[in-house]
Design a protein around this motif. Structure first.
Motif, PDB file in Angstrom:
ATOM      1  N   GLU A 146       0.803  -1.320   0.166  1.00  0.00           N
ATOM      2  CA  GLU A 146       0.114   0.233  -0.143  1.00  0.00           C
ATOM      3  C   GLU A 146       0.749   1.393   0.016  1.00  0.00           C
ATOM      4  O   GLU A 146       0.373   2.173  -0.495  1.00  0.00           O
ATOM      5  N   LEU A 147       2.104   1.319   0.698  1.00  0.00           N
ATOM      6  CA  LEU A 147       2.907   2.292   0.542  1.00  0.00           C
ATOM      7  C   LEU A 147       3.381   2.469  -0.749  1.00  0.00           C
ATOM      8  O   LEU A 147       3.615   3.648  -1.238  1.00  0.00           O
ATOM      9  N   ILE A 148       3.591   1.523  -1.482  1.00  0.00           N
ATOM     10  CA  ILE A 148       4.188   1.599  -2.944  1.00  0.00           C
ATOM     11  C   ILE A 148       3.229   2.478  -3.894  1.00  0.00           C
ATOM     12  O   ILE A 148       3.258   2.954  -4.634  1.00  0.00           O
ATOM     13  N   SER A 149       1.819   2.051  -3.764  1.00  0.00           N
ATOM     14  CA  SER A 149       0.652   2.632  -4.399  1.00  0.00           C
ATOM     15  C   SER A 149       0.450   3.983  -3.877  1.00  0.00           C
ATOM     16  O   SER A 149       0.151   4.864  -4.637  1.00  0.00           O
ATOM     17  N   VAL A 150       1.055   4.442  -2.678  1.00  0.00           N
ATOM     18  CA  VAL A 150       0.836   5.786  -2.241  1.00  0.00           C
ATOM     19  C   VAL A 150       2.164   6.674  -2.851  1.00  0.00           C
ATOM     20  O   VAL A 150       1.916   7.710  -3.507  1.00  0.00           O
ATOM     21  N   ILE A 151       3.511   6.160  -2.858  1.00  0.00           N
ATOM     22  CA  ILE A 151       4.405   6.926  -3.060  1.00  0.00           C
ATOM     23  C   ILE A 151       4.880   6.871  -4.406  1.00  0.00           C
ATOM     24  O   ILE A 151       5.290   5.397  -4.913  1.00  0.00           O
ATOM     25  N   PRO A 152       5.029   7.637  -5.429  1.00  0.00           N
ATOM     26  CA  PRO A 152       5.116   7.301  -6.950  1.00  0.00           C
ATOM     27  C   PRO A 152       6.688   6.888  -6.739  1.00  0.00           C
ATOM     28  O   PRO A 152       7.407   7.397  -6.084  1.00  0.00           O
ATOM     29  N   ASP A 153       6.969   6.120  -7.759  1.00  0.00           N
ATOM     30  CA  ASP A 153       8.636   5.560  -8.034  1.00  0.00           C
ATOM     31  C   ASP A 153       9.035   4.948  -6.776  1.00  0.00           C
ATOM     32  O   ASP A 153      10.446   5.434  -6.519  1.00  0.00           O
ATOM     33  N   ALA A 154       8.156   4.263  -5.952  1.00  0.00           N
ATOM     34  CA  ALA A 154       8.782   3.530  -4.734  1.00  0.00           C
ATOM     35  C   ALA A 154       9.198   1.915  -5.325  1.00  0.00           C
ATOM     36  O   ALA A 154       8.115   1.495  -5.939  1.00  0.00           O
ATOM     37  N   HIS A 155      10.078   1.442  -4.680  1.00  0.00           N
ATOM     38  CA  HIS A 155      10.711   0.185  -5.263  1.00  0.00           C
ATOM     39  C   HIS A 155      10.885  -0.677  -4.009  1.00  0.00           C
ATOM     40  O   HIS A 155      11.547  -0.338  -2.995  1.00  0.00           O
ATOM     41  N   TYR A 156      10.414  -1.836  -3.792  1.00  0.00           N
ATOM     42  CA  TYR A 156      10.542  -2.949  -2.580  1.00  0.00           C
ATOM     43  C   TYR A 156      11.837  -3.742  -2.917  1.00  0.00           C
ATOM     44  O   TYR A 156      11.854  -4.369  -4.038  1.00  0.00           O
ATOM     45  N   TYR A 157      12.777  -3.743  -1.842  1.00  0.00           N
ATOM     46  CA  TYR A 157      13.746  -4.810  -1.951  1.00  0.00           C
ATOM     47  C   TYR A 157      13.750  -5.747  -0.754  1.00  0.00           C
ATOM     48  O   TYR A 157      13.537  -5.155   0.421  1.00  0.00           O
ATOM     49  N   LYS A 158      14.018  -7.046  -0.804  1.00  0.00           N
ATOM     50  CA  LYS A 158      13.832  -7.897   0.348  1.00  0.00           C
ATOM     51  C   LYS A 158      15.129  -7.472   1.279  1.00  0.00           C
ATOM     52  O   LYS A 158      16.364  -7.347   0.475  1.00  0.00           O
ATOM     53  N   ARG A 159      14.975  -7.603   2.492  1.00  0.00           N
ATOM     54  CA  ARG A 159      16.196  -7.233   3.421  1.00  0.00           C
ATOM     55  C   ARG A 159      17.171  -8.309   3.436  1.00  0.00           C
ATOM     56  O   ARG A 159      18.464  -8.127   3.171  1.00  0.00           O
ATOM     57  N   GLY A 160      16.662  -9.520   3.481  1.00  0.00           N
ATOM     58  CA  GLY A 160      17.594 -10.671   3.838  1.00  0.00           C
ATOM     59  C   GLY A 160      18.592 -10.373   4.972  1.00  0.00           C
ATOM     60  O   GLY A 160      17.796  -9.960   5.990  1.00  0.00           O
ATOM     61  N   THR A 161      19.526 -10.730   4.834  1.00  0.00           N
ATOM     62  CA  THR A 161      20.464 -10.673   5.934  1.00  0.00           C
ATOM     63  C   THR A 161      21.653  -9.590   5.869  1.00  0.00           C
ATOM     64  O   THR A 161      22.578  -9.406   6.730  1.00  0.00           O
ATOM     65  N   TYR A 162      21.189  -8.624   4.933  1.00  0.00           N
ATOM     66  CA  TYR A 162      22.172  -7.324   4.781  1.00  0.00           C
ATOM     67  C   TYR A 162      22.027  -6.318   6.018  1.00  0.00           C
ATOM     68  O   TYR A 162      20.857  -6.282   6.419  1.00  0.00           O
ATOM     69  N   ASP A 163      23.430  -5.881   6.226  1.00  0.00           N
ATOM     70  CA  ASP A 163      23.306  -4.987   7.250  1.00  0.00           C
ATOM     71  C   ASP A 163      22.820  -3.487   6.650  1.00  0.00           C
ATOM     72  O   ASP A 163      22.919  -3.186   5.317  1.00  0.00           O
ATOM     73  N   LEU A 164      22.374  -2.458   7.257  1.00  0.00           N
ATOM     74  CA  LEU A 164      21.350  -1.541   6.847  1.00  0.00           C
ATOM     75  C   LEU A 164      22.558  -0.582   6.181  1.00  0.00           C
ATOM     76  O   LEU A 164      22.256   0.148   5.210  1.00  0.00           O
ATOM     77  N   LYS A 165      23.788  -0.514   6.592  1.00  0.00           N
ATOM     78  CA  LYS A 165      24.718   0.246   6.178  1.00  0.00           C
ATOM     79  C   LYS A 165      25.182  -0.022   4.665  1.00  0.00           C
ATOM     80  O   LYS A 165      25.470   0.724   3.730  1.00  0.00           O
TER      81      LYS A 165
END
Length: 355
Positions: A146-165
């Motif tokens: 629903e956030l993707i439908s609200v914000i134009p040009d928003a892309h979802y990426y799976k987090r997995g085990t990646y560090d935020l940095k």
């Protein structure tokens, strides 16, 4: 004998007067008894109901008297009495030196040099990366959709085990302008982290009262048009900065024909999010003349005129944000400097607001 009789009569009259006074006092005391001091539940509720009814009657009398004085003043051509403004927490808030003024040159000069100026001047187009915390929940993906439908040009990426940095580094290389991290706890989204790229800042919000689109009665479906953005009551320096953080997520060229509106309304430091679309309906309204009678044509039929009525339909989602901290630069828990952090001792007064 006559003197004694008179004195007895006077004593009798005085006794009767004392009795009347004591009865009056007793009645007054009965009226002044508080419901909380009555132990019997039925009597307590009856007294409370009586007091409530009396209060309502008194209020009605006051309103009638006020309306009558205003009407009399208008008839005599005098000025009506000034309207009473109710005391609220908002209009009795504590004085704040950081409240922005329209002639604040320093503030406008700062806007031209801050981290969001390139996006808000339309030199850069917002491009948003949305991800989650490491342990995602069942409602998390639905909220992200629903956030993707609200914000134009928003892309979802799976987090997995990646560090935020590492994610910040990747997003910078791919020309993203912001990162939104949806944090979940006990299968429920409970926080949002908005990281501005490439130089920050990082805003951490507590998320509550989430209602998804499917749970909103008579909800509408949003279109892909760029929405109109409405920001309300971000009055202080900190509020102005948070407003610019939110603005940087959306394109600065709204498509008004698309009839889509995204609202962030700040009230008592709670930011209420709503997503609507305008609906225009044509309804037939019967025409009337100056005397209030229905106007008719030559055949005697009433003339009707088409009237356009605008209304709002909620598209969802619906949620509330509360600012926890604002950090300089991109996300850094160990060496990061904070512009503002909410602390428990800040909540000593109900009339003190920061945004």
């Amino acid at each position: 004998m006559g003197g004694k009789r008179k004195s007895n009569e006077n004593e009798g009259i005085e006794g009767v007067e004392d009795m009347d006074n004591s009865n009056k006092k007793m009645k007054k005391e009965k009226h002044e008894i508080l419901p909380s001091s009555i132990k019997n539940k039925e009597k307590r509720s009856a007294v409370h109901a009586k007091l409530k009814h009396q209060k309502k009657l008194d209020k009605r009398k006051k309103l009638k008297a006020r309306d009558a004085t205003a009407k009399r003043a208008l008839e005599l051509g005098e000025e009506p009495p000034p309207k009473q403004i109710p005391r609220t927490i908002e209009n009795t808030r504590e004085a704040d030196e950081t409240v922005c003024m329209p002639d604040d040159e320093e503030l406008f000069a700062g806007n031209d040099a801050d981290e969001f100026s390139a996006i808000l001047k339309q030199d850069r187009t917002p491009k948003i990366l949305i991800t989650t915390c490491r342990f995602n929940s069942t409602r998390g993906p639905a909220f992200i959709n629903e956030l993707i439908s609200v914000i134009p040009d928003a892309h979802y990426y799976k987090r997995g085990t990646y560090d935020l940095k590492k994610i910040v580094e990747y997003a910078n290389n791919k020309d993203f302008t912001s990162i939104i991290v949806v944090h979940t706890n006990r299968r429920e989204p409970d926080a949002l982290l908005i990281i501005g790229l490439p130089y920050g800042p990082t805003a951490h919000f507590k998320l509550s009262s989430l209602v998804l689109r499917k749970d909103i009665k008579n909800h509408g479906n949003p279109t892909s048009h760029e929405p109109e953005l409405v920001l309300n009551n971000f009055t202080t320096r900190l509020g102005h900065r948070i407003g610019r953080v939110i603005q940087s997520l959306f394109p600065q060229s709204p498509n008004f024909r698309g009839r889509r509106v995204v609202t962030f309304h700040n009230q008592r430091d709670f930011i209420f999010f709503r997503h609507h679309r305008y609906i225009f309906e044509t309804k037939e309204a019967k025409q009337s003349d100056s005397k209030g009678k229905m106007s008719k044509d030559a055949k005697g039929e009433s003339i009707s005129k088409e009237k356009v009525i605008a209304r709002l339909q909620e598209c969802g989602p619906r949620f509330t944000l509360k600012l926890v901290s604002l950090q300089h630069g991109t996300f850094d828990t160990k060496g990061g400097e904070y512009e503002w952090v909410h602390k428990p001792e800040m909540d000593t007064s109900r009339r003190r607001f920061f945004l």
